[in-house]
Design a protein around this motif. Structure first.
Motif, PDB file in Angstrom:
ATOM      1  N   ARG A 292      12.078   1.867   1.359  1.00 40.35           N
ATOM      2  CA  ARG A 292      10.943   1.570   2.229  1.00 40.35           C
ATOM      3  C   ARG A 292      11.218   0.330   3.061  1.00 40.35           C
TER       4      ARG A 292
ATOM      5  N   ARG B 129       0.812  -1.224   0.000  1.00 39.89           N
ATOM      6  CA  ARG B 129       0.000   0.000   0.000  1.00 39.89           C
ATOM      7  C   ARG B 129       0.840   1.266   0.000  1.00 39.89           C
ATOM      8  N   ALA B 130       2.100   1.154   0.418  1.00 38.06           N
ATOM      9  CA  ALA B 130       2.965   2.329   0.456  1.00 38.06           C
ATOM     10  C   ALA B 130       3.341   2.812  -0.946  1.00 38.06           C
ATOM     11  N   VAL B 131       3.185   1.949  -1.959  1.00 36.40           N
ATOM     12  CA  VAL B 131       3.515   2.348  -3.327  1.00 36.40           C
ATOM     13  C   VAL B 131       2.368   3.186  -3.884  1.00 36.40           C
ATOM     14  N   THR B 132       2.651   4.434  -4.268  1.00 31.06           N
ATOM     15  CA  THR B 132       1.593   5.350  -4.698  1.00 31.06           C
ATOM     16  C   THR B 132       1.290   5.204  -6.187  1.00 31.06           C
ATOM     17  N   VAL B 133       0.104   5.677  -6.562  1.00 34.72           N
ATOM     18  CA  VAL B 133      -0.299   5.677  -7.974  1.00 34.72           C
ATOM     19  C   VAL B 133       0.680   6.498  -8.803  1.00 34.72           C
ATOM     20  N   LYS B 134       1.114   7.633  -8.258  1.00 34.54           N
ATOM     21  CA  LYS B 134       2.074   8.476  -8.981  1.00 34.54           C
ATOM     22  C   LYS B 134       3.374   7.726  -9.245  1.00 34.54           C
ATOM     23  N   GLU B 135       3.860   6.987  -8.246  1.00 33.24           N
ATOM     24  CA  GLU B 135       5.093   6.212  -8.418  1.00 33.24           C
ATOM     25  C   GLU B 135       4.925   5.129  -9.478  1.00 33.24           C
TER      26      GLU B 135
END
Length: 363
Positions: free
Chosen positions: A363, A111-117
């Protein structure tokens, strides 16, 4: 005689080739004066099910023949198996078209991986300048689907949908389309496609058969095992800090032998389905496990399998922090501390790719 749904010559010998229908079914329908469709088209018309096709030169030509009627193509790609589902040969065929890259299954990532990334990572991998044409979705969680429909509706009133098997293409279309399907034969082709109406939009999506590949671990498994090991929830991940000369298995069909010359042990994570076995052992024990525990201790495969059933290869990579080694159709190794050398043993056909990290190593 040709099938009226796809134009293929009716044949009784090979279910994997266009135009197949069981002889007894053909004779019964002929006697009753009913429409005679090949097995593929019958399943499309009555069950809305598209049979996958092998991605050989014949299908490449078929795909090219579809493209003339479309300015926009929706290409569904699995973020979990990006290396197995984003394919250079498909990209080459789609040159000159407006391609909307639908990156599915983002719910599987941490969940820590963002859509922007994710967007920025995909943008670099596919070498496109237009980030808007990269649509991040989860068909399973209904994420990004409304935005996708609005975006497509602004571009066109019809689009062709392509993707390899197991990317979630059918699940995606079932969420955004009505269940009224029609077979759409194209002149000169031997494969019909499904025309599907998008809910509450002036938009039709033309669904093509899932493309079968041969370079993913998944392709080597039987359908039941594929179903079992395909991830349906957030990926399993495990951190390793192995000593020199240790071996780590990711299932029975992928083995990592670790070597390093630095003072500190390397650190890396493995990402895969929760059904895939992660197992660390001594190098001298690894050979025995590969020969005796495939489908037993080491899954996949999902049932007892002989080592000799596969033709194996070994490839050696030097990995550093911020890199990942992806095993098509299985998962990936993400390096937190390096450099180190890894000797990878997999079946001969399986694609291995070193790439920039999808999951930030900090992370």
């Amino acid at each position: 005689m040709r099938c009226p749904g796809c134009g293929a010559a009716i044949q009784f010998d090979d279910p994997k080739k266009p135009g197949y229908i069981p002889r007894e079914v053909f004779e019964k329908r002929l006697e009753e004066g009913k429409e005679i469709l090949c097995q593929r088209c019958f399943r499309m018309k009555h069950y809305g099910k598209l049979e996958p096709v092998e991605f050989d030169w014949d299908f490449k030509n078929q795909l090219k023949s579809y493209l003339g009627g479309f300015d926009v193509v929706v290409w569904v790609i699995d973020i979990f198996d990006f290396e197995g589902t984003y394919r250079e040969d498909i990209a080459e065929i789609l040159k000159g078209k407006r391609v909307i890259y639908v990156i599915n299954k983002i719910d599987l990532l941490p969940r820590a991986v963002t859509v922007k990334e994710i967007k920025e990572w995909v943008k670099k991998r596919i070498k496109t300048k237009n980030t808007d044409d990269i649509r991040i979705v989860s068909a399973e969680k209904n994420f990004g689907l409304t935005s996708l429909v609005k975006y497509l509706s602004r571009l066109t009133d019809k689009a062709l949908v392509v993707g390899v098997t197991n990317v979630g293409k059918s699940s995606l279309l079932n969420k955004i389309c009505t269940h009224e399907n029609t077979i759409s034969p194209f002149p000169g082709t031997t494969l019909g496609i499904l025309k599907r109406k998008v809910k509450e939009a002036n938009l039709y999506l033309y669904d093509t058969p899932g493309i079968m590949t041969s370079d993913r671990i998944l392709d080597l498994l039987d359908p039941e095992c594929q179903k079992r090991v395909l991830p349906r929830e957030e990926l399993s991940r495990k951190t390793f800090k192995p000593d020199n000369g240790r071996t780590i298995f990711m299932g029975g069909l992928c083995r990592f032998d670790i070597h390093f010359e630095t003072e500190k042990n390397p650190i890396f994570l493995l990402f895969s389905s929760k059904e895939v076995t992660f197992h660390e052992t001594r190098r001298e024990r690894a050979d025995e496990l590969m020969r005796n525990r495939l489908g037993d201790l080491l899954i996949p495969p999902c049932s007892k399998t002989k080592f000799e059933n596969f033709k194996w290869k070994r490839e050696t990579f030097t990995l550093k922090e911020g890199e990942e080694l992806a095993v098509a159709g299985l998962g990936w190794m993400s390096v937190r501390r390096g450099p180190f050398t890894v000797e990878v043993t997999v079946p001969d056909s399986v694609k291995l790719v070193v790439r920039e990290a999808l999951v930030n190593p900090k992370r």
